[in-house]
Design an enzyme around this catalytic site. Structure first.
Site: not given
Ligand code: FMN
Ligand code: FAD
Ligand code: FES
Lengths: 271, 309
Positions: B50, B75-76, B104, B135
């Site tokens: 995370k 939108a965490i 990260n 993000c």
């Molecule tokens: C709940 C959630 C939290 C995320 N938190 C981060 C984060 O803290 N840092 C980041 O670089 N990407 C974050 N992402 C993005 C993911 O790492 C990824 O790039 C994105 O979800 C696309 O991949 P996916 O379709 O396989 O989920 C988050 C995605 C989700 C769904």
């Protein structure tokens, strides 16, 4: 107990009312370890969906350390799929999840307040309480529903456990005509009560504030939208109180991890 | 896994070799320990945790997530324990895992990225840094860096100058030309780029006439974004020489193959972990089957083999 993923075989599917079903699932590994208030994430689709997310469902009862029951109200595609499974079919589950209810160490007065399908986890809790240190005569169960049919079957089941049950309905078709929270005034004020509650958020808020006022111990089981249930996404946040809570300058509580059961005082109800 | 299967090995950032191309996407795999009962963490290509900021962040008010067609919005608000707690509370567990750990990072300012890079450089057990410049959830921060090639260059360069670890720059898809930001990251000295982060989106409750997220807008992820991600990976891979890591909607081994053929040297699995917590290991098994069914040819041979003629 660390959660795991498993397939549960449907052994029974009983219609409780028009849109509420009770599923009995053969899943000993889960049944042996699940405690009251814990939940599972059930897959709500065939193959890869839709819907994409699993659906959180409370453990409603555990039978013979081998089967668990789920009480499901159909409100959308996920619950419709799960409630529609027939005996012989399997459902994919992740569980047991979350922190459940803390059971009292000594006997004492216990009040259970359930609203609608929120009553689901309270049934397992009540059977555990009555199987432990709590005597039936020191228990009160208050159940609320929109109308009589919503709650009569559940009321009967609680009575079969030996617990005295009082009912409230929004339309007055059974029991007290009004909100279930108004039944709290029937508790003898001189005594101290340990209160457990689950149901719609406004109902639990009323119960929590009522108990906090009287300094009664009160545990509530909260519901939020959940993507994972395993504390990976941080999506299930609710504002907390105290040193780690938002109202205390800290942050949010996560319902799937620190909950779903919280002490009434841990939640920042005003936010 | 006992012995490393070199047919699955791939090279990413700055000479970092992974035992296989399957990584976890930041924010969908907690700090690793949440999944230890679902996946043999030692087997993974890499674990990306995370996103970490300098100070703990409480995140956004709820509702923070909503399911959408074939995907989800989040939108965490980058809730995280902060660098110091991460190092003291999360690293001891992560150090015991055989898979490389990639941290990260995210910041509000160049200085925050720099301080994070410096401090992580002094922390043992970290194989690489992934820089989240994209993000879309936090009102300040992310957006500005990731959408402007000049700032992408600046952030990359300043992180690189503060750490000896390989640096992966994670690109935002919320741009008109992904090749411009990809190029900027390479020019800034990135050892690899990863893409895509979530796509800015929104959901409306028509009955209440309200947004479904308290933050109003959020990041779209899951199978819904896979075609966009594939397109961007392919475009980026065509302009940079550094390895590209593909992310977006990966659920199955077929998805992994598609990304690798489009030009990805490795992939990250995100949203799928939330739904099937054992996805990464299942996909890894599938990849091994694929290699075996194809005469044991190393998987790296399919990278960038898209036939467009
Ligand atoms: C709940 C959630 C939290 C995320 N938190 C981060 C984060 O803290 N840092 C980041 O670089 N990407 C974050 N992402 C993005 C993911 O790492 C990824 O790039 C994105 O979800 C696309 O991949 P996916 O379709 O396989 O989920 C988050 C995605 C989700 C769904
Ligand atoms: C810990 C926990 C335990 C639960 N236990 C039970 C149970 O034992 N039995 C049971 O029937 N249900 C239970 N629920 C609620 C159940 O998970 C939801 O009703 C279900 O996810 C809805 O899925 P769906 O696809 O059928 O409907 P959807 O189409 O997903 O939802 C229908 C409508 O309900 C809203 N909604 C869905 N879930 C919630 C929620 N958690 N809070 C507020 N609004 C919501 C949606 O926004 C939508 O408007 C529990 C929830 C949690 C968090
Ligand atoms: S539902 Fe994902 S962290 Fe609680």
């Amino acid at each position: 107990m660390m959660p795991f993923k498993c397939n549960a075989e449907v052994r029974g599917n009983e219609k409780i009312t028009g849109d509420i079903w009770r599923l009995t699932l053969e899943v000993p590994a889960l049944a042996r370890v699940a405690s009251p208030g814990q939940f599972v994430m059930a897959k709500g689709s065939k193959g890869s969906g839709p819907p994409l997310w699993r659906r959180p469902l409370s453990i409603h009862q555990v039978l013979d350390d081998a089967r668990i029951q789920l009480l499901i109200k159909v409100v959308g595609p996920g619950t419709e799929f799960i409630a529609g499974r027939r005996p012989g079919e399997t459902i994919s589950l992740v569980g047991p999840l979350g922190r459940g209810f803390v059971l009292p160490e000594q006997s004492g007065n216990v009040c259970i307040v359930g609203g609608g399908v929120g009553t689901a986890p309270l049934f397992y809790l009540t059977s555990r309480l009555l199987g432990g240190s709590v005597k039936p005569e020191s228990v009160k169960v208050f159940l609320g529903g929109a109308t009589a049919t919503d709650i009569m079957v559940l009321a009967k089941d609680f009575k079969a456990l030996g617990a005295p049950v009082e009912i409230a309905t929004d339309d007055g078709s059974a029991g007290y005509h009004g909100l279930v929270t108004e039944l709290l005034n029937r508790l003898e004020p001189g005594k101290s009560w340990r209160v457990y509650s689950c149901g719609p958020h406004p109902m639990m808020k009323t119960v929590a504030l009522y108990c906090l006022d009287r300094q009664w111990p009160c545990q509530v089981s909260l519901e939020t939208l959940m993507a994972c249930g395993i504390s990976a996404c941080l999506g299930c946040a609710v504002p907390g109180r105290g040193p780690t809570g938002l109202a205390g300058g800290g942050g949010y509580l996560h319902v799937c991890k620190e909950g779903p059961v919280f002490e009434a005082g841990e939640v920042a109800w005003e936010l | 896994m006992g012995i490393v299967d070199d047919r699955l090995q791939v090279d990413i950032a700055g000479g970092l070799q992974l035992n296989n191309p399957i990584m976890t996407a930041s924010g969908t795999f907690g700090y690793g320990n949440e999944f230890s009962n679902f996946v043999d963490l030692d087997r993974l290509g890499a674990i990306i945790v995370k996103g970490i900021s300098l100070k703990p962040r409480p995140g956004n008010p709820p509702p923070r997530i909503v399911e959408t067609s074939c995907g989800m919005l989040n939108a965490i608000g980058l809730e995280n324990v902060g660098l110091d707690n991460f190092i003291s509370e999360k690293m001891p567990f992560l150090r015991k895992i055989k898979a490389p750990v990639i941290v990260n990072i995210l910041g509000d300012s160049l200085e925050e990225y720099q301080t994070l890079s410096e401090k992580l450089n002094d922390t043992s057990g970290i194989s690489a840094i992934e820089v989240n410049i994209s993000c879309p959830n936090v009102k300040r921060g992310g957006v500005a860096f990731g959408t402007d090639p000049a700032m992408v260059f600046q952030v990359t360069e300043s992180v690189k100058s503060r750490t000896s670890r390989p640096v992966i720059v994670k690109l935002s898809p919320n741009v008109t030309d992904i090749t411009a930001t990809a190029q900027a990251a390479e020019d800034g000295g990135a050892d690899a780029i990863s893409l895509i982060n979530t796509l800015l989106g929104m959901a409306v409750d028509h009955r209440a006439r309200r947004p479904r997220l308290a933050n109003i807008v959020g990041g779209l992820s899951g199978p819904a974004i896979k075609p966009v991600a594939l397109r961007m990976v392919w475009q980026a891979a065509n302009v940079v020489r550094i390895p590209v890591i593909g992310i977006g909607g990966i659920m199955t081994v077929e998805d992994v193959l598609e990304f690798m053929i489009a030009g990805a040297s490795a992939v990250q699995i995100g949203t799928a972990n939330l739904i099937e917590p054992d996805t990464t290991e299942k996909v890894l098994d599938g990849l091994l089957d694929y290699v075996e069914q194809n005469g044991g040819r190393p998987i790296r041979e399919i990278i960038g083999t898209l036939q467009t003629g």
